[in-house]
Every structure is written in structure tokens, then in C-alpha cells.
Design an enzyme around this catalytic site. Structure first.
Site, PDB file in Angstrom:
ATOM      1  N   ASN A  23      55.799 -27.610 -20.041  1.00 10.61           N
ATOM      2  CA  ASN A  23      56.979 -28.032 -20.802  1.00 10.61           C
ATOM      3  C   ASN A  23      56.876 -29.542 -20.984  1.00 10.61           C
ATOM      4  O   ASN A  23      56.014 -30.189 -20.386  1.00 10.61           O
ATOM      5  CB  ASN A  23      58.274 -27.599 -20.111  1.00 10.61           C
ATOM      6  CG  ASN A  23      58.342 -28.103 -18.687  1.00 10.61           C
ATOM      7  OD1 ASN A  23      58.161 -29.301 -18.435  1.00 10.61           O
ATOM      8  ND2 ASN A  23      58.572 -27.208 -17.742  1.00 10.61           N
ATOM      9  N   GLY A  31      56.313 -19.566 -14.625  1.00  9.64           N
ATOM     10  CA  GLY A  31      55.220 -18.912 -15.342  1.00  9.64           C
ATOM     11  C   GLY A  31      53.860 -19.520 -15.046  1.00  9.64           C
ATOM     12  O   GLY A  31      53.536 -19.834 -13.893  1.00  9.64           O
ATOM     13  N   VAL A  32      53.057 -19.702 -16.086  1.00 14.18           N
ATOM     14  CA  VAL A  32      51.711 -20.257 -15.944  1.00 14.18           C
ATOM     15  C   VAL A  32      51.775 -21.649 -15.306  1.00 14.18           C
ATOM     16  O   VAL A  32      50.963 -21.997 -14.453  1.00 14.18           O
ATOM     17  CB  VAL A  32      51.033 -20.391 -17.326  1.00 14.18           C
ATOM     18  CG1 VAL A  32      49.662 -21.020 -17.193  1.00 14.18           C
ATOM     19  CG2 VAL A  32      50.909 -19.047 -17.999  1.00 14.18           C
ATOM     20  N   ASP A  33      52.737 -22.432 -15.761  1.00 16.97           N
ATOM     21  CA  ASP A  33      52.894 -23.806 -15.287  1.00 16.97           C
ATOM     22  C   ASP A  33      53.079 -23.830 -13.767  1.00 16.97           C
ATOM     23  O   ASP A  33      52.399 -24.596 -13.052  1.00 16.97           O
ATOM     24  CB  ASP A  33      54.129 -24.389 -15.997  1.00 16.97           C
ATOM     25  CG  ASP A  33      54.174 -25.898 -15.970  1.00 16.97           C
ATOM     26  OD1 ASP A  33      53.156 -26.525 -15.629  1.00 16.97           O
ATOM     27  OD2 ASP A  33      55.234 -26.445 -16.315  1.00 16.97           O
ATOM     28  N   THR A 122      54.647 -17.098 -24.969  1.00 13.29           N
ATOM     29  CA  THR A 122      55.084 -15.692 -24.919  1.00 13.29           C
ATOM     30  C   THR A 122      55.896 -15.343 -23.680  1.00 13.29           C
ATOM     31  O   THR A 122      56.283 -14.191 -23.501  1.00 13.29           O
ATOM     32  CB  THR A 122      53.877 -14.722 -24.997  1.00 13.29           C
ATOM     33  OG1 THR A 122      53.088 -14.878 -23.804  1.00 13.29           O
ATOM     34  CG2 THR A 122      53.031 -14.995 -26.217  1.00 13.29           C
ATOM     35  N   GLY A 123      56.137 -16.329 -22.814  1.00 11.53           N
ATOM     36  CA  GLY A 123      56.946 -16.082 -21.621  1.00 11.53           C
ATOM     37  C   GLY A 123      58.373 -16.514 -21.859  1.00 11.53           C
ATOM     38  O   GLY A 123      59.062 -15.980 -22.731  1.00 11.53           O
ATOM     39  N   VAL A 124      58.807 -17.527 -21.128  1.00  9.30           N
ATOM     40  CA  VAL A 124      60.202 -17.981 -21.269  1.00  9.30           C
ATOM     41  C   VAL A 124      60.484 -18.534 -22.660  1.00  9.30           C
ATOM     42  O   VAL A 124      61.637 -18.575 -23.087  1.00  9.30           O
ATOM     43  CB  VAL A 124      60.603 -19.021 -20.202  1.00  9.30           C
ATOM     44  CG1 VAL A 124      60.614 -18.401 -18.816  1.00  9.30           C
ATOM     45  CG2 VAL A 124      59.718 -20.242 -20.222  1.00  9.30           C
ATOM     46  N   TYR A 125      59.438 -18.927 -23.412  1.00 10.15           N
ATOM     47  CA  TYR A 125      59.671 -19.459 -24.758  1.00 10.15           C
ATOM     48  C   TYR A 125      59.826 -18.359 -25.811  1.00 10.15           C
ATOM     49  O   TYR A 125      60.063 -18.645 -26.987  1.00 10.15           O
ATOM     50  CB  TYR A 125      58.589 -20.472 -25.145  1.00 10.15           C
ATOM     51  CG  TYR A 125      58.754 -21.830 -24.470  1.00 10.15           C
ATOM     52  CD1 TYR A 125      59.823 -22.089 -23.614  1.00 10.15           C
ATOM     53  CD2 TYR A 125      57.841 -22.866 -24.693  1.00 10.15           C
ATOM     54  CE1 TYR A 125      59.974 -23.327 -22.992  1.00 10.15           C
ATOM     55  CE2 TYR A 125      57.992 -24.107 -24.074  1.00 10.15           C
ATOM     56  CZ  TYR A 125      59.055 -24.325 -23.226  1.00 10.15           C
ATOM     57  OH  TYR A 125      59.204 -25.561 -22.627  1.00 10.15           O
TER      58      TYR A 125
HETATM   59  P1  ADP Z   1      55.878 -20.356 -22.158  1.00  5.49           P
HETATM   60  O1  ADP Z   1      56.904 -21.272 -21.543  1.00  5.49           O
HETATM   61  O2  ADP Z   1      54.914 -21.109 -23.058  1.00  5.49           O
HETATM   62  O3  ADP Z   1      56.475 -19.144 -22.789  1.00  5.49           O
HETATM   63  P2  ADP Z   1      55.122 -18.908 -19.708  1.00  5.49           P
HETATM   64  O4  ADP Z   1      54.328 -19.476 -18.600  1.00  5.49           O
HETATM   65  O5  ADP Z   1      56.543 -18.581 -19.447  1.00  5.49           O
HETATM   66  O6  ADP Z   1      54.933 -19.914 -20.933  1.00  5.49           O
HETATM   67  O7  ADP Z   1      54.411 -17.588 -20.212  1.00  5.49           O
HETATM   68  C1  ADP Z   1      53.265 -17.561 -21.026  1.00  5.49           C
HETATM   69  C2  ADP Z   1      52.485 -16.289 -20.759  1.00  5.49           C
HETATM   70  O8  ADP Z   1      51.688 -16.453 -19.585  1.00  5.49           O
HETATM   71  C3  ADP Z   1      53.324 -15.046 -20.512  1.00  5.49           C
HETATM   72  O9  ADP Z   1      52.757 -13.997 -21.281  1.00  5.49           O
HETATM   73  C4  ADP Z   1      53.166 -14.784 -19.022  1.00  5.49           C
HETATM   74  O10 ADP Z   1      53.205 -13.391 -18.737  1.00  5.49           O
HETATM   75  C5  ADP Z   1      51.780 -15.299 -18.773  1.00  5.49           C
HETATM   76  N1  ADP Z   1      51.461 -15.703 -17.381  1.00  5.49           N
HETATM   77  C6  ADP Z   1      52.292 -16.016 -16.351  1.00  5.49           C
HETATM   78  N2  ADP Z   1      51.581 -16.349 -15.261  1.00  5.49           N
HETATM   79  C7  ADP Z   1      50.263 -16.262 -15.588  1.00  5.49           C
HETATM   80  C8  ADP Z   1      49.027 -16.472 -14.903  1.00  5.49           C
HETATM   81  N3  ADP Z   1      49.006 -16.854 -13.629  1.00  5.49           N
HETATM   82  N4  ADP Z   1      47.865 -16.277 -15.590  1.00  5.49           N
HETATM   83  C9  ADP Z   1      47.877 -15.906 -16.882  1.00  5.49           C
HETATM   84  N5  ADP Z   1      48.998 -15.685 -17.587  1.00  5.49           N
HETATM   85  C10 ADP Z   1      50.181 -15.854 -16.949  1.00  5.49           C
END
Ligand code: ADP
Length: 173
Positions: A23, A31-33, A122-125
Site C-alpha cells: 500500500n 495479505g501478500v504485504d 485481487t485481495g483487499v483491493y
Molecule cells: P491487494 O491489496 O493488492 O488486493 P492482497 O495482498 O490483499 O493485495 O491480495 C492480493 C492477492 O494475493 C490475493 O489474491 C491474495 O489471495 C493473494 N495472496 C495473499 N497472500 C499470498 C501469498 N503469501 N502468496 C501469494 N499470494 C498471496
């Protein structure tokens, strides 16, 4: 430039650069972050704080990308990019494409040969994964076709779960 798909965890990828769906604040999140900061450890956060204290006092705008150390991750760099929040009122696909294009440019400027991307936004956004997959694949293919100077030979999309994996498989065709 080869595009590959993996169903799994992006923090386990042995690649030169891992792209973080960050972010604007660059100071961690869910999520990924969250996963990247947990596994990457304090060196990643320290590098992000340093960026905020110097070149990015207002944070990283959506669509742009910046690199830090990958800390304890089995990668060399993390390329942080900020995806657009999905909107039904406005078409923000150009910003999502820019995330991919700019992340690949930052990675290539570091000499990266392998780059792993999550499904940005594709997650929280809230971006529908089929649409995000099409935009992501098209953006990477455009770089492959247009950027003769890139060092990147493999772009690996790392998808969390079967649904996201299948959406990217359909987008690849
Ligand atoms: P954004 O805020 O850009 O939407 P998110 O992290 O919430 O990002 O989600 C982006 C995507 O990453 C989602 O599809 C989520 O399921 C996926 N995700 C979450 N954790 C991991 C991980 N450790 N490795 C790969 N993909 C992940």
C-alpha cells in the site's frame, strides 16, 4: 520472456525479485504485504522506512514501483508496487497495467532475470481475478514485445488458491 504460473506462496519463491502488492504507506499491511514483511524480516521494513524518510515522504503512488532488499526471503529484492483499488465507476486498468510494467522496469534496472508477481489488487483491493489476470498477462506480454533491453527472462505469477491459478491459466490461453 517466459511467463509461468505457480499455485503457492510468493514468500517461498527463489527468484531474483519478488513483487509486493504493497500500500502507499510502504510500512506493511495484510495479505501478500504482511506475508512478505513477516518472512522478509526487519531489514525490509527498515529499507521501506528509509525510502519514506528520503525519496518518498508522501508514500508510493498507485501504479509506481520501488525496490528494497528482500531481507530474509529466499529472493534478492522486493519490488514494492501499489495496485489500484477496484472501482465500478472508473476504469483503473491502466494503473494495474502500470504496476506490472513499472515493476518489471525496476527489476530489470537491478539486472533481475526471474521475477515473481502475486495477483495484484485481487485481495483487499477488490479486483475481480479474471479481469486482473487479463490485465496482468497483457501488460507483461507488452513489455516482452517492446522492451528489448530487459534482463528478465522469466515472469512467474504465484497464485494463492485454485481459483486465482485458473483465472491466470485462462488469461494465458
Ligand atoms: P491487494 O491489496 O493488492 O488486493 P492482497 O495482498 O490483499 O493485495 O491480495 C492480493 C492477492 O494475493 C490475493 O489474491 C491474495 O489471495 C493473494 N495472496 C495473499 N497472500 C499470498 C501469498 N503469501 N502468496 C501469494 N499470494 C498471496
Amino acid at each position: 520472456m517466459e511467463i509461468t504460473l505457480v499455485e503457492g506462496d510468493i514468500t517461498e519463491q527463489r527468484v531474483d525479485a519478488v513483487v509486493n502488492a504493497a500500500n502507499s504507506a510502504l510500512l506493511g499491511g495484510g495479505g501478500v504485504d504482511g506475508a512478505i514483511h513477516r518472512r522478509g524480516g526487519p531489514r525490509v521494513l527498515a529499507a521501506c522506512r528509509e525510502l519514506r524518510a528520503t525519496v518518498l515522504p508522501d508514500g508510493l503512488p498507485a501504479g509506481q514501483a520501488v525496490a528494497t532488499t528482500a531481507g530474509d526471503l529466499p529472493a534478492t529484492w522486493v519490488v514494492h508496487t501499489v495496485g489500484p483499488v477496484h472501482s465500478t465507476r472508473e476504469d483503473r486498468s491502466a494503473v494495474l497495467a502500470a504496476c506490472h510494467r513499472n515493476s518489471l522496469r525496476v527489476a530489470a534496472d537491478l539486472g533481475a532475470r526471474t521475477v515473481a508477481f502475486p495477483a495484484i489488487s485481487t485481495g483487499v483491493y477488490g479486483w475481480p481475478v479474471d479481469s486482473a489476470a487479463q490485465i496482468a498477462v497483457r501488460a507483461v506480454r507488452a513489455v516482452a514485445a517492446q522492451d528489448a533491453s530487459t534482463t528478465v527472462g522469466e515472469v512467474r505469477f504465484v497464485l494463492f488458491g485454485r481459483e486465482a491459478y485458473q483465472a491466470f491459466a485462462r488469461a494465458l490461453g
